[in-house]
Write a protein that holds these residues in place. Structure first.
Motif, PDB file in Angstrom:
ATOM      1  N   UNK A 197      -0.529  13.037   3.149  1.00 10.81           N
ATOM      2  CA  UNK A 197      -1.643  13.055   4.090  1.00 10.81           C
ATOM      3  C   UNK A 197      -1.831  11.694   4.754  1.00 10.81           C
ATOM      4  N   UNK A 198      -2.486  11.714   5.899  1.00  6.82           N
ATOM      5  CA  UNK A 198      -2.775  10.487   6.638  1.00  6.82           C
ATOM      6  C   UNK A 198      -3.726   9.602   5.843  1.00  6.82           C
ATOM      7  N   UNK A 199      -4.670  10.218   5.133  1.00  8.35           N
ATOM      8  CA  UNK A 199      -5.614   9.454   4.310  1.00  8.35           C
ATOM      9  C   UNK A 199      -4.887   8.666   3.220  1.00  8.35           C
ATOM     10  N   UNK A 200      -3.936   9.324   2.562  1.00  8.18           N
ATOM     11  CA  UNK A 200      -3.178   8.646   1.504  1.00  8.18           C
ATOM     12  C   UNK A 200      -2.396   7.473   2.084  1.00  8.18           C
ATOM     13  N   UNK A 201      -1.771   7.678   3.236  1.00  6.80           N
ATOM     14  CA  UNK A 201      -0.981   6.602   3.848  1.00  6.80           C
ATOM     15  C   UNK A 201      -1.857   5.411   4.212  1.00  6.80           C
ATOM     16  N   UNK A 202      -3.023   5.669   4.788  1.00  2.00           N
ATOM     17  CA  UNK A 202      -3.936   4.578   5.146  1.00  2.00           C
ATOM     18  C   UNK A 202      -4.447   3.859   3.906  1.00  2.00           C
ATOM     19  N   UNK A 203      -4.782   4.642   2.910  1.00  2.00           N
ATOM     20  CA  UNK A 203      -5.285   4.063   1.657  1.00  2.00           C
ATOM     21  C   UNK A 203      -4.230   3.171   1.014  1.00  2.00           C
ATOM     22  N   UNK A 204      -3.005   3.671   0.929  1.00  2.00           N
ATOM     23  CA  UNK A 204      -1.928   2.882   0.331  1.00  2.00           C
ATOM     24  C   UNK A 204      -1.620   1.638   1.157  1.00  2.00           C
ATOM     25  N   UNK A 205      -1.722   1.744   2.464  1.00  2.00           N
ATOM     26  CA  UNK A 205      -1.466   0.590   3.328  1.00  2.00           C
ATOM     27  C   UNK A 205      -2.492  -0.507   3.047  1.00  2.00           C
ATOM     28  N   UNK A 206      -3.751  -0.131   2.898  1.00  4.23           N
ATOM     29  CA  UNK A 206      -4.804  -1.116   2.603  1.00  4.23           C
ATOM     30  C   UNK A 206      -4.633  -1.709   1.210  1.00  4.23           C
ATOM     31  N   UNK A 207      -4.310  -0.857   0.240  1.00  6.88           N
ATOM     32  CA  UNK A 207      -4.118  -1.348  -1.129  1.00  6.88           C
ATOM     33  C   UNK A 207      -2.950  -2.321  -1.168  1.00  6.88           C
ATOM     34  N   UNK A 208      -1.842  -1.974  -0.507  1.00  8.00           N
ATOM     35  CA  UNK A 208      -0.680  -2.864  -0.503  1.00  8.00           C
ATOM     36  C   UNK A 208      -0.984  -4.181   0.195  1.00  8.00           C
ATOM     37  N   UNK A 209      -1.805  -4.138   1.239  1.00  5.66           N
ATOM     38  CA  UNK A 209      -2.213  -5.365   1.917  1.00  5.66           C
ATOM     39  C   UNK A 209      -3.013  -6.243   0.945  1.00  5.66           C
ATOM     40  N   UNK A 210      -3.966  -5.632   0.228  1.00  2.82           N
ATOM     41  CA  UNK A 210      -4.756  -6.391  -0.748  1.00  2.82           C
ATOM     42  C   UNK A 210      -3.886  -6.933  -1.876  1.00  2.82           C
TER      43      UNK A 210
END
Length: 198
Positions: free
Chosen positions: A117-130
């Motif tokens: 899902x798009x939500x999972x991708x956005x969430x993972x992108x933010x987590x990986x950035x952090x």
């Protein structure tokens, strides 16, 4: 008599050929199964060895940070000026450890990994950035604080606890950099290019 011997030789020859065919068929089957098992083993190691490495690195860093904090807080030469900063960076390390665990679960466990899902991708992108910022928000400050405590405590003598904390933070820092430098698989790059074109 000669016909009989010829017939027996023919039957014996056919039996040998049949045994030979069965032997080669079984041998080919076993070779195929061994190669398939090796392929699955390589795929499993490719998927899980980096995960285990990251979890061990983050976990040992977290344990080292908290252990160093408690030893410094309750040690013989209590250093009040370092107690609060050490506690703050231990809390930050705990938050990043939790984010690393969430990222690992979302990327690798089958019930979550299949979800695209798009939500999972956005969430993972933010987590990986952090998690990329972890090096600067937790590892480097923790190494500096450990060095400062070691220099002011017992005249600069390094204790085993401070060495353990410095080492785990340094390893976590190094592994995070190596993870960031690891190239993506070709399939991922091709899929990203195809998504951009579409």
């Amino acid at each position: 008599m000669a016909k009989r011997e010829g017939k027996e030789d023919l039957i014996e020859s056919q039996e040998r050929n049949m045994i030979s065919d069965v032997y080669y068929a079984v041998d080919d089957f076993i070779d195929h199964e061994v190669e398939e098992a090796k392929r699955r083993s390589r795929a499993f190691r490719r998927a899980w060895v980096p995960v285990i490495k990251s979890l061990l690195s983050s976990g040992s860093d977290l344990v080292g940070d908290w252990y160093f904090y408690y030893r410094t807080k309750n040690g013989e030469n209590i250093l009040d000026e370092f107690e609060r900063p050490l506690w703050i960076f231990c809390v930050i390390a705990s938050v990043f450890g939790g984010l690393a665990m969430i990222s690992t679960i979302m990327n690798n466990f089958p019930c979550f990994a299949k979800n695209e899902s798009l939500y999972k991708k956005k969430c993972l992108k933010r987590i990986n950035y952090l998690l990329g910022l972890e090096m600067f928000l937790e590892d480097i400050p923790q190494m500096i604080l450990t060095t400062m405590v070691a220099l002011q405590k017992r005249g600069g003598v390094w204790t085993p606890v401070s060495i353990f904390n410095l080492t785990t933070s340094a390893f976590n820092f190094t592994f995070n950099i190596l993870d960031m430098l690891m190239p993506l698989p070709e399939e991922t790059i091709e899929a990203a290019k195809a998504a951009k074109k579409a």
